[in-house]
Design a protein around this motif. Sequence first.
Motif, PDB file in Angstrom:
ATOM      1  N   THR A 146       0.828  -1.212   0.000  1.00  0.00           N
ATOM      2  CA  THR A 146       0.000   0.000   0.000  1.00  0.00           C
ATOM      3  C   THR A 146       0.859   1.256   0.000  1.00  0.00           C
ATOM      4  N   GLU A 147       2.073   1.153   0.545  1.00  0.00           N
ATOM      5  CA  GLU A 147       2.964   2.318   0.596  1.00  0.00           C
ATOM      6  C   GLU A 147       3.478   2.708  -0.793  1.00  0.00           C
ATOM      7  N   ASP A 148       3.299   1.823  -1.766  1.00  0.00           N
ATOM      8  CA  ASP A 148       3.787   2.085  -3.123  1.00  0.00           C
ATOM      9  C   ASP A 148       2.764   2.816  -3.989  1.00  0.00           C
ATOM     10  N   GLU A 150       1.127   5.748  -4.316  1.00  0.00           N
ATOM     11  CA  GLU A 150       1.301   7.067  -4.920  1.00  0.00           C
ATOM     12  C   GLU A 150       2.365   7.054  -6.019  1.00  0.00           C
ATOM     13  N   ASN A 186      14.613   3.632  -3.999  1.00  0.00           N
ATOM     14  CA  ASN A 186      13.225   4.066  -3.843  1.00  0.00           C
ATOM     15  C   ASN A 186      12.535   4.330  -5.174  1.00  0.00           C
TER      16      ASN A 186
END
Length: 281
Positions: A146-148, A150, A186
Amino acid sequence: MALKKLNKSGLSALVGWAKEEGWNPGANDFEVFWKTDPDGYYGFYLENELIAGGAVISYDGQFGFMGLFIVRPDFRGQGIGKKLWYLRRDLLVGRLKTGAAIGMDGVVDMQPFYEKGGFNIAFRDERYERLGQKMAVSTAISAIGTEDFETLLDYDLECFGYDRKAFLKNWLLIPYSKAFKFSVGNLVKGFAVIRKVNTGYKIGPLFADNDEIAEELYKACLSSANGQPVYLDIPVVNGGAVDLVKKYKAKYVFECARMYYGKPPEIALDKIYGITTFELG
């Protein structure tokens, strides 16, 4: 015969027809379609029975997409499809901002009809099939979290041409699917989703910075569906995508063409190795 907006069960019925037509949708596709645009499905009803339908998806008024166009077999050959198609096109134009483009993926036999309706071919799509198998993949491949989201949304924007946040957030989490990213530090250099469909699995999208990254993502998808048929819809204008399916000896299944009404979006075709879905783009 009356034109009506489909409710969720109507959309489910339409996707069921798609299964019968051999379009090979996933059992949960309609849930994502509905959440993307619950006002985006219309059909003809006769005595409260759905006899024809299709999607008229609006991506925040910026871009439209027509798909899932089906006339029930027992009502074909009566001009119903032609009438519905033009009504849908005009209805979708009315849902969009002035001058917004509309996309669709048209089968070969229908392309002349769609061209008469104002759509122009941008590129051909071909579907390829091969069996999944376990294989080693790059350590740069990992599951999408879910952190990916954006970061992936920005990448998707490059390849699709318009913001489709509502679609993507649900597509990445569709049941019986896996989503992979290729990252360096990142930086996300590509991503892919493979989902269970009626027969086997479909990859879509498969977006990558270059051929090598696309291959690693393809291998990750194939590895996740060992022994099962795996389908990939490639834009043949991307030579790297053509080379990829040749290298892995995938077999040609059928083709259609991405067509646009109005000015085509500016997209990074060299990063598109697999179309997301013929139904919603």
